[in-house]
Scaffold this active site. Sequence first.
Site, PDB file in Angstrom:
ATOM      1  N   THR A  14      30.685  -2.706  46.332  1.00 25.05           N
ATOM      2  CA  THR A  14      29.514  -3.481  45.926  1.00 25.05           C
ATOM      3  C   THR A  14      28.358  -3.218  46.883  1.00 25.05           C
ATOM      4  OG1 THR A  14      31.073  -5.153  45.174  1.00 25.05           O
ATOM      5  CG2 THR A  14      28.771  -5.792  45.285  1.00 25.05           C
TER       6      THR A  14
ATOM      7  N   GLU B  36      53.935  13.223  54.542  1.00 24.74           N
ATOM      8  CA  GLU B  36      52.704  13.871  54.093  1.00 24.74           C
ATOM      9  C   GLU B  36      52.535  15.250  54.723  1.00 24.74           C
ATOM     10  OE1 GLU B  36      51.197  12.817  51.610  1.00 24.74           O
ATOM     11  OE2 GLU B  36      52.123  10.817  51.571  1.00 24.74           O
TER      12      GLU B  36
ATOM     13  N   GLY C 188      33.744  -1.821  50.416  1.00 30.35           N
ATOM     14  CA  GLY C 188      32.291  -1.728  50.413  1.00 30.35           C
ATOM     15  C   GLY C 188      31.694  -1.115  49.160  1.00 30.35           C
TER      16      GLY C 188
ATOM     17  N   GLY D  95      38.139   2.349  44.638  1.00 32.55           N
ATOM     18  CA  GLY D  95      38.723   2.119  45.955  1.00 32.55           C
ATOM     19  C   GLY D  95      39.245   0.706  46.064  1.00 32.55           C
TER      20      GLY D  95
ATOM     21  N   ASP E   3      56.893  11.922  43.647  1.00 32.89           N
ATOM     22  CA  ASP E   3      57.028  13.367  43.853  1.00 32.89           C
ATOM     23  C   ASP E   3      58.185  13.910  43.023  1.00 32.89           C
ATOM     24  OD1 ASP E   3      55.062  13.143  45.748  1.00 32.89           O
ATOM     25  OD2 ASP E   3      56.472  13.010  47.431  1.00 32.89           O
TER      26      ASP E   3
ATOM     27  N   HIS F  46      54.517  17.821  52.839  1.00 33.99           N
ATOM     28  CA  HIS F  46      53.791  18.362  51.698  1.00 33.99           C
ATOM     29  C   HIS F  46      52.800  19.426  52.172  1.00 33.99           C
ATOM     30  CE1 HIS F  46      55.173  15.655  48.623  1.00 33.99           C
ATOM     31  NE2 HIS F  46      54.669  14.577  49.178  1.00 33.99           N
TER      32      HIS F  46
HETATM   33  P1  ADP Z   1      34.240  -4.242  47.515  1.00 32.63           P
HETATM   34  O1  ADP Z   1      33.149  -4.394  46.530  1.00 32.63           O
HETATM   35  O2  ADP Z   1      34.680  -2.835  47.700  1.00 32.63           O
HETATM   36  O3  ADP Z   1      35.390  -5.136  47.276  1.00 32.63           O
HETATM   37  P2  ADP Z   1      32.277  -5.330  49.222  1.00 32.63           P
HETATM   38  O4  ADP Z   1      31.194  -4.351  49.077  1.00 32.63           O
HETATM   39  O5  ADP Z   1      32.151  -6.565  48.415  1.00 32.63           O
HETATM   40  O6  ADP Z   1      33.662  -4.665  48.928  1.00 32.63           O
HETATM   41  O7  ADP Z   1      32.407  -5.690  50.761  1.00 32.63           O
HETATM   42  C1  ADP Z   1      32.383  -7.014  51.212  1.00 32.63           C
HETATM   43  C2  ADP Z   1      31.733  -7.098  52.580  1.00 32.63           C
HETATM   44  O8  ADP Z   1      32.506  -6.379  53.533  1.00 32.63           O
HETATM   45  C3  ADP Z   1      30.377  -6.444  52.625  1.00 32.63           C
HETATM   46  O9  ADP Z   1      29.381  -7.333  52.258  1.00 32.63           O
HETATM   47  C4  ADP Z   1      30.257  -6.016  54.077  1.00 32.63           C
HETATM   48  O10 ADP Z   1      29.839  -7.069  54.894  1.00 32.63           O
HETATM   49  C5  ADP Z   1      31.671  -5.676  54.429  1.00 32.63           C
HETATM   50  N1  ADP Z   1      31.940  -4.243  54.283  1.00 32.63           N
HETATM   51  C6  ADP Z   1      32.796  -3.689  53.428  1.00 32.63           C
HETATM   52  N2  ADP Z   1      32.817  -2.355  53.539  1.00 32.63           N
HETATM   53  C7  ADP Z   1      31.914  -2.046  54.491  1.00 32.63           C
HETATM   54  C8  ADP Z   1      31.464  -0.814  55.056  1.00 32.63           C
HETATM   55  N3  ADP Z   1      31.955   0.366  54.649  1.00 32.63           N
HETATM   56  N4  ADP Z   1      30.513  -0.860  56.013  1.00 32.63           N
HETATM   57  C9  ADP Z   1      30.027  -2.040  56.412  1.00 32.63           C
HETATM   58  N5  ADP Z   1      30.407  -3.220  55.919  1.00 32.63           N
HETATM   59  C10 ADP Z   1      31.349  -3.253  54.977  1.00 32.63           C
HETATM   60 ZN    ZN Z   2      54.916  12.605  48.610  1.00 32.61          ZN
HETATM   61 MG    MG Z   3      33.110  -5.819  45.114  1.00 34.24          MG
END
Ligand code: ADP
Ligand code: ZN
Ligand code: MG
Length: 607
Positions: free
Chosen positions: A204, A421, A202, A197, A497, A424
């Site tokens: 990590t 979209e 989120g 993604g 497409d 489609h």
């Molecule tokens: P990624 O690893 O996908 O780049 P991170 O997990 O590092 O993103 O997200 C960084 C910060 O953004 C997290 O520590 C959190 O505070 C916030 N965050 C990101 N996504 C979410 C989520 N789905 N729900 C709550 N907080 C989020």
């Molecule tokens: Zn398309």
């Molecule tokens: Mg990350």
Amino acid sequence: MDKKAGFNLGYLMFALLAILFLRSLWTQGESVQTLPYSTFEQYLRDGKVDSVTVGDQLITGHLKVPAPGGQTSVVAAIVEPAMAQRLAQFDVPYSRTFEPTWLRDLASWVLPTALFFGLWYFLGRKFAAGMGAGGLVGIGKSKAKVYMEKQTGVTFDDVAGVDEAKAELQEIVEFLKNPKEHGRLGARIPKGVLLMGPTGTGKTLLARAVAGEAGVAFFSISGSEFIEMFVGVGAARMRDLFEQARANAPAIIFIDELDALGKARGAFPVAGGHDEREQTLNQMLVELDGFDPSVGVVLLAATNRPEILDPALLRAGRFDRQVLVDRPDRKGRLAILRVHVKKIKAAADLDLDQVAAITVGLAGADLANVVNEAALCATRRRAESVTLSDFTQAIERIVAGIEKKNRMLTPKERQVVAYHEMGHALTALALPGADAVHKVSIIPHGIGALGYTLQRPSEDRSLVSRSELMNKIAVLLGGRAAEKLVFDELSTGASDDIAKATDIARDMVMRYGMDEGLGYVAYAENAPRFLDVAGATTYRGGDASPETAQKIDAAVRGIVHDAFETAIALLRDNRATLDRCAQALLDKETLDEAEILGLTADLRRTA
Ligand code: ADP
Ligand code: ZN
Ligand code: MG
């Protein structure tokens, strides 16, 4: 090397010592009697000895008559003649101590050898350790650090708006909580789960939440940190990482930014190559293949560029579970805002839904940033609590920054994407044999894709009819057809497409012999599908005569044109439904299968 060598050396030394010891026992035992030198001389004088052998230090005499003890020889350590003469006059027995020299001889070569091997072993271990702790050997000191957390303290409640991903990861949590029970029926847990993604969605956080929910140790390392290492260090590091995790099982290994490590090998050849990266990657594959998940170690990885990953990584038994962590839709954004607003003092009348409505395209990290920025705004104006106007200000500031980075869509563009979209989706719904529509979204996704329509293959088909292929092309062109119909304008958004549609049409003409005019003749070779490389089909365009090549082009064009006409006629027929669905999509950003079916109850299926 070291462990084995040390082991064998120990054995060897033991065996040597044992042999020498036994031999000395034997020589001293039964057949030979050791005497003081004076007694030996007496024996000679008495004529008890019939032959004498003189050695360096020992003198051995063979007895005429075996001694009472059964010995047939006597031996004595030779005393130098001068000394012997001096001692003889005192009429006392004299002897020279029998100094077994074999021990000293042995020590003179065994000790240095042992010392050498010992040092080798010791240094080897120190070197390996130095890679981790950065101890003895500075050169091996690696940049990549393994971070170990006994408890991440993050739970699924801290991650919002990614319910599908959470549901998929729940299984991993259950497994880590109770590895034994999970394997009871022989079910195999995926070894590797890849979170894909855009940045800030989120990934990590989710990985840490899985560890937190399961209450297991969390080992993390970032792929990009491996890159600047000395050759061989990265692989050692990787081995170390898995070893540590196994020792602490149940545990999670998390490799962030896997794309830095797992770029398709040889995809971007640079002078000198990327030996280090490849070695590290290979080591990871080896570890992955070798490890048995039943010990309770699960490998998670994250990437925001899954398209550049080495296909070898995604094969069964490796990262065979892929979880999409997408940018949140409006509902998701609201949930994420709720999580973060808990940490600040918000005004009682703050309507978060409004904030969610105006933060289109922002990911979780951006939203966390918005909340923080809004709190700062409120602090600056010395307010008691954070209000909607603080949020608006914060959003303006943050969106301006993001827009510079990755362009966000204008309202007009969003409208075009929504119609595209839905084009489609509606063609897919209306045409027989097309795959069911699973989800439609106008949340920007990956590089270049502004929205997407997910279709769910209804069944595995090995035989596809011509009309079904035609319908497939019509669905692919449905996006552009909707744009043409509604805006009477073509956009660049349909390039992917069109490429796909053209591929199918060309296959129909050149591989499947589906064009009457050209006859049932194959103009393309079926390349062996050894590796599923895109474009593995080689077209025998060169073999065809110019006239035939022209006919092929015309046939392909004809197929695509017919399919496009089918799509546009269908959409024209269902214009009201199209408008309604596009509007719903603009409001909600994502529509799932049930919602789409609800909106298209009056769809007319024949064009
Ligand atoms: P990624 O690893 O996908 O780049 P991170 O997990 O590092 O993103 O997200 C960084 C910060 O953004 C997290 O520590 C959190 O505070 C916030 N965050 C990101 N996504 C979410 C989520 N789905 N729900 C709550 N907080 C989020
Ligand atoms: Zn398309
Ligand atoms: Mg990350």
